[in-house]
Design a protein around this motif. Sequence first.
Motif, PDB file in Angstrom:
ATOM      1  N   UNK A 188       6.723  16.135  70.922  1.00  0.00           N
ATOM      2  CA  UNK A 188       7.805  16.069  71.911  1.00  0.00           C
ATOM      3  C   UNK A 188       8.164  17.453  72.410  1.00  0.00           C
ATOM      4  N   UNK A 189       8.072  17.635  73.715  1.00  0.00           N
ATOM      5  CA  UNK A 189       8.488  18.869  74.383  1.00  0.00           C
ATOM      6  C   UNK A 189       9.951  18.701  74.784  1.00  0.00           C
ATOM      7  N   UNK A 190      10.846  19.429  74.144  1.00  0.00           N
ATOM      8  CA  UNK A 190      12.281  19.245  74.384  1.00  0.00           C
ATOM      9  C   UNK A 190      12.727  19.744  75.752  1.00  0.00           C
ATOM     10  N   UNK A 191      11.860  20.395  76.484  1.00  0.00           N
ATOM     11  CA  UNK A 191      12.202  20.757  77.860  1.00  0.00           C
ATOM     12  C   UNK A 191      12.112  19.548  78.775  1.00  0.00           C
ATOM     13  N   UNK A 248      17.458  19.672  56.486  1.00  0.00           N
ATOM     14  CA  UNK A 248      18.084  19.113  57.683  1.00  0.00           C
ATOM     15  C   UNK A 248      17.170  19.350  58.885  1.00  0.00           C
ATOM     16  N   UNK A 249      16.946  18.299  59.644  1.00  0.00           N
ATOM     17  CA  UNK A 249      16.326  18.430  60.962  1.00  0.00           C
ATOM     18  C   UNK A 249      17.442  18.432  61.988  1.00  0.00           C
ATOM     19  N   UNK A 250      17.405  19.388  62.925  1.00  0.00           N
ATOM     20  CA  UNK A 250      18.493  19.491  63.895  1.00  0.00           C
ATOM     21  C   UNK A 250      17.969  19.894  65.267  1.00  0.00           C
ATOM     22  N   UNK A 251      18.744  19.545  66.276  1.00  0.00           N
ATOM     23  CA  UNK A 251      18.445  19.924  67.660  1.00  0.00           C
ATOM     24  C   UNK A 251      19.714  20.452  68.294  1.00  0.00           C
ATOM     25  N   UNK A 252      19.578  21.565  68.980  1.00  0.00           N
ATOM     26  CA  UNK A 252      20.678  22.119  69.761  1.00  0.00           C
ATOM     27  C   UNK A 252      20.119  22.502  71.126  1.00  0.00           C
ATOM     28  N   UNK A 253      20.560  21.793  72.159  1.00  0.00           N
ATOM     29  CA  UNK A 253      20.008  22.023  73.487  1.00  0.00           C
ATOM     30  C   UNK A 253      18.535  21.650  73.506  1.00  0.00           C
ATOM     31  N   UNK A 254      17.692  22.586  73.909  1.00  0.00           N
ATOM     32  CA  UNK A 254      16.252  22.331  73.948  1.00  0.00           C
ATOM     33  C   UNK A 254      15.534  23.031  72.800  1.00  0.00           C
ATOM     34  N   UNK A 275      19.797   5.400  59.780  1.00  0.00           N
ATOM     35  CA  UNK A 275      19.698   6.289  60.941  1.00  0.00           C
ATOM     36  C   UNK A 275      18.374   6.131  61.686  1.00  0.00           C
ATOM     37  N   UNK A 276      18.451   6.250  63.008  1.00  0.00           N
ATOM     38  CA  UNK A 276      17.273   6.071  63.861  1.00  0.00           C
ATOM     39  C   UNK A 276      17.227   7.203  64.877  1.00  0.00           C
ATOM     40  N   UNK A 277      16.044   7.727  65.116  1.00  0.00           N
ATOM     41  CA  UNK A 277      15.823   8.741  66.138  1.00  0.00           C
ATOM     42  C   UNK A 277      15.276   8.074  67.394  1.00  0.00           C
ATOM     43  N   UNK A 278      15.693   8.564  68.562  1.00  0.00           N
ATOM     44  CA  UNK A 278      15.120   8.076  69.811  1.00  0.00           C
ATOM     45  C   UNK A 278      14.687   9.262  70.660  1.00  0.00           C
ATOM     46  N   UNK A 279      13.649   9.028  71.456  1.00  0.00           N
ATOM     47  CA  UNK A 279      13.157  10.039  72.402  1.00  0.00           C
ATOM     48  C   UNK A 279      13.241   9.428  73.793  1.00  0.00           C
ATOM     49  N   UNK A 332      16.072  14.233  72.395  1.00  0.00           N
ATOM     50  CA  UNK A 332      16.115  13.528  71.118  1.00  0.00           C
ATOM     51  C   UNK A 332      17.564  13.191  70.790  1.00  0.00           C
ATOM     52  N   UNK A 333      17.808  11.934  70.459  1.00  0.00           N
ATOM     53  CA  UNK A 333      19.122  11.489  70.016  1.00  0.00           C
ATOM     54  C   UNK A 333      19.000  10.847  68.643  1.00  0.00           C
ATOM     55  N   UNK A 334      20.121  10.801  67.943  1.00  0.00           N
ATOM     56  CA  UNK A 334      20.190  10.108  66.663  1.00  0.00           C
ATOM     57  C   UNK A 334      21.237   9.012  66.752  1.00  0.00           C
ATOM     58  N   UNK A 335      20.944   7.881  66.128  1.00  0.00           N
ATOM     59  CA  UNK A 335      21.806   6.696  66.217  1.00  0.00           C
ATOM     60  C   UNK A 335      22.001   6.108  64.826  1.00  0.00           C
TER      61      UNK A 335
END
Length: 265
Positions: free
Chosen positions: A52-55, A133-139, A258-262, A59-62
Amino acid sequence: MAVAGAAGRRLLAAVLAGVATLCCASGAASREGAQMCREVSFAGVGHTVCEIDLRRYRIDLHWDDSKGAPYGSLGALERELARQGRRGLITMNAGMFEEDLSPVGLFVSAGQVRHPANTRRGTGNFYMKPNGVFFVRGSRAGVAETQAFLKRGIRPDVATQSGPLLVTGGRIHPRFKSDGDSRKIRNGVGVRADGTVVLAISRQGISFGQFARLFRDELRCPDALYLDGSVSRLSVDGSVRAPLSYDLGGLADRRLGPIISVEPR
């Protein structure tokens, strides 16, 4: 008649071209998730890997819906995203959970801490320290050891805690054997040096040591986190792709926390 016939043919051609363009665009959209994913064989085991290219993708978490009820499955989340007019191109379980489907550890969604970090001692895979921990901030994304993550004071958009860490700074977890006896379906997430997020799930049973080497040696992720085992599921473009199973019915509706979505940005 000739003029009218030519005009009619031009109009028909324009309409057909428009339909073809719409169909092709729709087909491309329906396969967008698949374009990020590929099959990889490592240590004699097949895996589905999504990069996954975050640009380009978000990615969201639910965990639960607006009424506080856990989604509980990939299928339920995908149906809710569709109801909102959103396209969940890829969905996958994103960490360990309690009997009520709540996260065992840190869970951050939309910048809000929904469940605190878990630094306790215990038994089981989550507590096989170091966990992380896996984390995302912005891209930008990362995988960090839990205490290091907390000390850095990162305020992520999304984050999920799980364990054990598979790879940290290119080093495989010290408690893993090169090829242990425990062979289960496993899924995890890694981050490459260039920021690409890599999701992977085995299609058959695999040991911890082999799964860690998949991320480090084959997928070129210096940092990677184990998410879960036998319950793990990956869905691409609304269709479950892994693991292999003779019981294909209802795979997208197996109970998960928990579920990840792209999704497209």
